[in-house]
Structures are given as C-alpha cells and as structure tokens.
Design a protein around this motif. Structure first.
Motif, short mmCIF file in Angstrom:
data_model
loop_
_atom_site.label_atom_id
_atom_site.label_comp_id
_atom_site.label_asym_id
_atom_site.label_seq_id
_atom_site.Cartn_x
_atom_site.Cartn_y
_atom_site.Cartn_z
N PRO A 107 42.39 8.81 28.81
CA PRO A 107 40.92 9.01 29.97
C PRO A 107 39.63 8.52 29.33
O PRO A 107 38.70 8.64 29.97
CB PRO A 107 41.08 10.43 30.06
CG PRO A 107 42.73 10.49 29.74
CD PRO A 107 43.15 9.57 28.56
N ARG A 108 39.66 8.44 27.91
CA ARG A 108 38.35 8.05 27.42
C ARG A 108 37.82 6.81 27.77
O ARG A 108 38.69 5.81 28.24
CB ARG A 108 38.31 8.41 25.85
CG ARG A 108 38.87 9.79 25.44
CD ARG A 108 38.80 9.89 23.95
NE ARG A 108 39.90 8.99 23.30
CZ ARG A 108 41.00 9.56 23.00
NH1 ARG A 108 41.39 10.59 23.70
NH2 ARG A 108 42.00 8.54 22.50
N GLN A 109 36.61 6.27 27.23
CA GLN A 109 36.36 4.90 27.41
C GLN A 109 37.38 3.79 26.88
O GLN A 109 37.92 4.06 25.73
CB GLN A 109 34.88 4.86 26.41
CG GLN A 109 34.10 3.55 26.64
CD GLN A 109 33.53 3.31 27.89
OE1 GLN A 109 33.35 4.46 28.87
NE2 GLN A 109 32.99 2.16 28.60
N PRO A 110 37.68 2.95 27.56
CA PRO A 110 38.37 1.72 26.90
C PRO A 110 38.10 1.36 25.70
O PRO A 110 36.87 1.29 25.43
CB PRO A 110 38.16 0.69 28.05
CG PRO A 110 37.65 1.31 29.37
CD PRO A 110 36.88 2.31 28.69
N PRO A 111 38.87 0.99 24.82
CA PRO A 111 38.69 0.41 23.51
C PRO A 111 38.09 -0.71 23.39
O PRO A 111 37.93 -1.55 24.51
CB PRO A 111 39.91 0.38 22.68
CG PRO A 111 41.02 0.25 24.11
CD PRO A 111 40.35 0.99 25.11
N PRO A 112 37.43 -1.17 22.33
CA PRO A 112 36.61 -2.57 22.26
C PRO A 112 37.78 -3.64 22.53
O PRO A 112 39.02 -3.45 22.12
CB PRO A 112 35.97 -2.58 21.01
CG PRO A 112 36.02 -1.12 20.58
CD PRO A 112 37.00 -0.54 21.04
N SER A 113 37.18 -4.62 23.22
CA SER A 113 38.31 -5.89 23.51
C SER A 113 38.09 -6.93 22.71
O SER A 113 36.96 -7.29 22.27
CB SER A 113 38.13 -6.11 25.14
OG SER A 113 37.12 -6.41 25.46
N MET A 114 39.12 -7.82 22.80
CA MET A 114 38.90 -9.17 21.73
C MET A 114 39.13 -10.22 22.77
O MET A 114 39.81 -10.27 23.70
CB MET A 114 40.13 -9.35 20.70
CG MET A 114 39.84 -8.43 19.43
SD MET A 114 41.24 -8.45 18.35
CE MET A 114 40.88 -7.07 17.37
N LEU A 115 38.03 -11.15 22.88
CA LEU A 115 38.23 -12.38 23.48
C LEU A 115 39.38 -13.46 23.01
O LEU A 115 39.46 -13.83 21.96
CB LEU A 115 36.96 -13.23 23.64
CG LEU A 115 36.52 -14.09 24.77
CD1 LEU A 115 36.77 -13.28 26.11
CD2 LEU A 115 35.32 -14.82 24.59
N LEU A 116 40.31 -13.69 24.12
CA LEU A 116 41.11 -15.03 23.84
C LEU A 116 41.14 -15.98 24.96
O LEU A 116 41.07 -15.88 25.93
CB LEU A 116 42.59 -14.18 23.88
CG LEU A 116 43.88 -15.06 23.86
CD1 LEU A 116 44.00 -15.84 22.43
CD2 LEU A 116 45.14 -14.18 24.06
N ASP A 117 41.21 -17.04 24.33
CA ASP A 117 41.40 -18.35 25.39
C ASP A 117 42.58 -19.11 24.79
O ASP A 117 42.56 -19.83 23.64
CB ASP A 117 39.74 -19.40 24.96
CG ASP A 117 39.73 -20.44 25.92
OD1 ASP A 117 40.89 -20.88 26.51
OD2 ASP A 117 38.62 -21.15 26.14
N ARG A 118 43.41 -19.02 25.71
CA ARG A 118 44.90 -19.59 25.58
C ARG A 118 44.80 -21.17 25.68
O ARG A 118 45.57 -22.11 25.37
CB ARG A 118 45.67 -19.09 26.50
CG ARG A 118 46.18 -17.83 26.43
CD ARG A 118 47.31 -17.35 27.02
NE ARG A 118 47.72 -15.78 26.65
CZ ARG A 118 48.60 -15.55 25.59
NH1 ARG A 118 49.03 -16.42 24.87
NH2 ARG A 118 49.09 -14.17 25.52
N THR A 119 43.45 -21.72 26.09
CA THR A 119 43.45 -23.08 26.33
C THR A 119 43.02 -23.86 24.92
O THR A 119 42.64 -25.01 25.12
CB THR A 119 42.64 -23.51 27.52
OG1 THR A 119 41.16 -23.04 27.41
CG2 THR A 119 43.14 -23.07 28.80
N ASP A 120 42.73 -23.13 23.84
CA ASP A 120 41.93 -23.68 22.74
C ASP A 120 42.81 -24.89 22.23
O ASP A 120 42.36 -25.75 21.73
CB ASP A 120 41.79 -22.66 21.68
CG ASP A 120 40.47 -21.77 21.98
OD1 ASP A 120 39.52 -22.32 22.75
OD2 ASP A 120 40.36 -20.64 21.53
N ASP A 121 43.95 -24.72 22.49
CA ASP A 121 45.01 -25.70 21.59
C ASP A 121 45.45 -26.50 22.81
O ASP A 121 46.38 -27.39 22.34
CB ASP A 121 45.95 -24.71 20.98
CG ASP A 121 45.76 -24.07 19.89
OD1 ASP A 121 44.73 -24.29 19.34
OD2 ASP A 121 46.44 -23.22 19.67
N GLU A 122 44.96 -26.67 24.07
CA GLU A 122 45.37 -27.56 25.11
C GLU A 122 44.21 -28.32 25.63
O GLU A 122 43.55 -27.99 26.31
CB GLU A 122 46.08 -26.79 26.36
CG GLU A 122 47.09 -25.65 25.76
CD GLU A 122 48.38 -26.13 25.84
OE1 GLU A 122 48.37 -27.59 25.91
OE2 GLU A 122 49.35 -25.64 25.13
#
Length: 376
Positions: A327-342
């Motif tokens: 119920p608390r504030q969502p945790p910090p997120s990490m950015l992911l780009d799955r097309t980096d290797d494509e």
C-alpha cells in the motif's frame, strides 16, 4: 506468383490449417514459417487497451483471423475476396468445391449444399455463415435482397457452433480439444510459487514451488522445454546486497515459450530459483516470443475460513497491482530497453520499467500493463 490457397471448410472447427481455439502464439508461429503461402501479414489491435484487446490477424488478401481478448484464442475465421486471383482461393466442403476461379459461390449454391436455414440477410448455419457484403458485419445494412438466388457470396465465416446467432463476436472461446494440455490459469503466490490449472478442466493442477521443484519435476509436469539457456544475464547482480551473488554460477533457464513460462534452475542442486510468467501484450518488445500465460496473483486470505483469497490479474493496471503488493509508495524502478541488442527492431514504445517488491518483480510497459512477472 504464389500458389492458390486451397482450403477445406469445417463448420464449427476451422478452415484449412486454422483451427478454432488455437492460440495466437501458435498460429503466428506457424504463419511465420510459411512466408511462401502468407507473404503479407498484418496484426491489428486496440493500443489503448492492449492487455485485453481482441486481435485481428490479416493474411492478405483472403484470410482474417479474430482472436479473443483475454485468452488470445482463435474465435472466428473469415475468408474474403473470393474472386481475387492474386493468388486464387479454392474453398471446399467435404467432396464439393464451393468457390474457385471457375466456380462462383452464390446464394442458391449455398442452399443446395447446406439446405434451408433461418431467414436473414446472411445465410447462417451452426458454426458457419455466408455474407453477401464485401466489408462490415452486415447488421442493419441496406440493399440486401434475400430473394435474389444469384447473389454472390463475398465472405465466409467459421466460428464455434455454440456461438449462436446472438453470440458475442468478441467473447471467449469455449474449451475445445485443441486446448488440451495448455495452461488455463496460473495462480501466483509470492515467496512460494505457482499453481497451474490445465485444459481440459478435469485435469489435475500442478504445484511448482521455488526452492523445491526440480528440473526433472518440470519435465514430468510440462514436458521438455523448447530451449535450455545456460547463459544467465548477470547485469542485475550488481544491485544485489548478497556478496555471494556476484560469484560465477552455472544456473540455467528452462524456456517454455509454448506456455508463457521461464524457470531459472540452480546449477548446483537443480531446483527452481525463479519463475517468470509472460502476458504477451501486443506492442511490447516481448510480444509473440511467448504464449500468453493467464496469471492471477493471489494474496493472503482474510481469515482461516476464507476460501476465496483476493487476487489481481494480468490485465489489471500496474497501480492496482502495486497497491495490492504494498500500500505504500511504489518502489523506485529501473529502466529496461529489450531492443538494445536488436538492431533491426523498432517499436513506438520499446522500454519497460522493473519494479521490485519482496519476492516479486513486475515488468511494466509505458501504458501501465504488466508484461511479465518474476517470482524469486
């Protein structure tokens, strides 16, 4: 010049290689391997509701395939442009040729082969109907002349026989034999594992628990994986507070693309360490790599007598699932780009965010859809 599309119509069951109830993942995987027969493929969906959107696959110029929004199962098949010769299309029913370059399918021909049916603008039979309009469903249109026996059939539809005249054209497909062995529902429990329910509904459920279920157990429960991947992505280990996690390890993945599941298995004791479930959301980088796994995240029951614990489902928005987990504030997120290797893949929205909680990680699209869940 491509060869003619020569298919047999089976009312209520399918057309040629396309069978009612087949999964989107299975059909597109087969079509991809048959580019000589289907050189032009378009996939259309509602980007504003991509998690639960019905999907239309156009195999130009003759075939339209409608898939249901939740389970992504083939719901309705439409054969159109019957007179387009590029390439020609031949429709058969049992021993009869319904339509071909030399045979024009007309109202009177349908009546002779299939017999009488209820009055209406279209000729409708159980699991099969014939339309005299080039486009549109035909409801409420003008200009139809049922008394004209020479009306030319423009489109042929096949769906389940129990759909009925007033059935939901965008509804779900009833359980049928082609689904046997597929996962109907996966129930997730954080810090525990998953419970898998299979088609048919009379099948026994399978329990897969983190730290207990072995690779051998998975082979018995699910059959052999489509791929065993021995190279673990170590980039996340830099964020771990466990100093032992940075040491080399020979863990490996079991990839069950046909079920929408991945398992990370310890190379030391060969037990499941992580479980990854995929939502197969259109427009995201992982779309069509995995079949949709219809998952539900189960919370703790309110008391000992509560036999219906609260759940959140794959199509719920991230904000709803996040509040369910914490119920608390969502945790910090990490950015992911799955097309980096494509290098050859471009998407309007190629990045997702990883949100970590106690025992679970959510991968979330820019539209707030949870595209994958990792239990550890």
């Amino acid at each position: 010049m491509f060869s003619a599309l020569d298919v047999d119509i089976q009312p209520g069951f399918g057309v040629g290689m396309f069978e009612i109830g087949a999964s989107l993942w299975t059909v597109l995987d087969a079509v991809r391997r048959m580019q000589h027969a289907f050189p032009q493929v378009d996939v259309k969906y509602d980007p504003d509701a991509s998690a639960m959107t019905p999907i239309i696959v156009h195999l130009r110029p003759h075939v339209d395939l409608l898939f249901s929004g939740k389970h992504q199962r083939l719901h309705t098949i439409c054969i159109r442009k019957l007179r387009d010769p590029n390439p020609p299309v031949i429709l058969r029913y049992k021993e009869s040729v319904l339509s071909s370059s030399d045979e024009v399918l007309r109202r009177i021909g349908v009546s002779r082969i299939f017999g009488p049916t209820y009055p209406g603008d279209d000729l409708r039979y159980p699991g099969l109907w014939f339309s005299f309009d080039e486009d549109g469903i035909g409801e409420g249109r003008k200009g139809a002349h049922p008394e004209d026996k020479m009306q030319e059939v423009k489109r042929v539809f096949v769906s389940q026989k129990d759909l009925g005249k007033e059935g939901d054209a965008l509804g779900e497909v009833s359980e049928c034999p082609i689904m046997d062995g597929d996962i109907a529902l996966a129930i997730l429990k954080v810090r525990d594992g998953i419970t898998l329910h299979f088609h048919p509904s009379t099948s026994n459920a399978a329990h897969i628990r983190i730290g207990q279920t072995t690779a051998q157990d998975l082979n018995i429960l699910l059959g052999p994986p489509l791929r065993v991947h021995y190279k673990e992505d170590d980039r996340m280990k830099i964020h771990s507070s466990n100093p032992d996690s940075t040491r080399p390890e020979t863990s490996y993945f079991y990839n069950f693309f046909q079920h929408g599941l991945d398992f990370l298995i310890s190379g030391k004791d060969h037990v499941v360490r992580k479980i990854i479930l995929h939502s197969n959301v259109p427009g995201t980088p992982l779309f069509q790599r995995y079949k949709r796994c219809n998952w539900e995240l189960e919370g703790n029951p309110e008391d000992d007598e509560d036999d219906s614990p609260p759940r959140k489902r794959f199509y719920d928005r991230f904000e709803t699932i996040s509040h369910f987990l914490s119920p608390r504030q969502p945790p910090p997120s990490m950015l992911l780009d799955r097309t980096d290797d494509e290098d050859d893949i471009t998407l309007p929205s190629s990045t997702t965010r990883l949100h970590g909680y106690d025992g679970i990680i959510l991968e979330v699209s820019e539209a707030s859809h949870v595209v994958s869940v990792t239990l550890f």
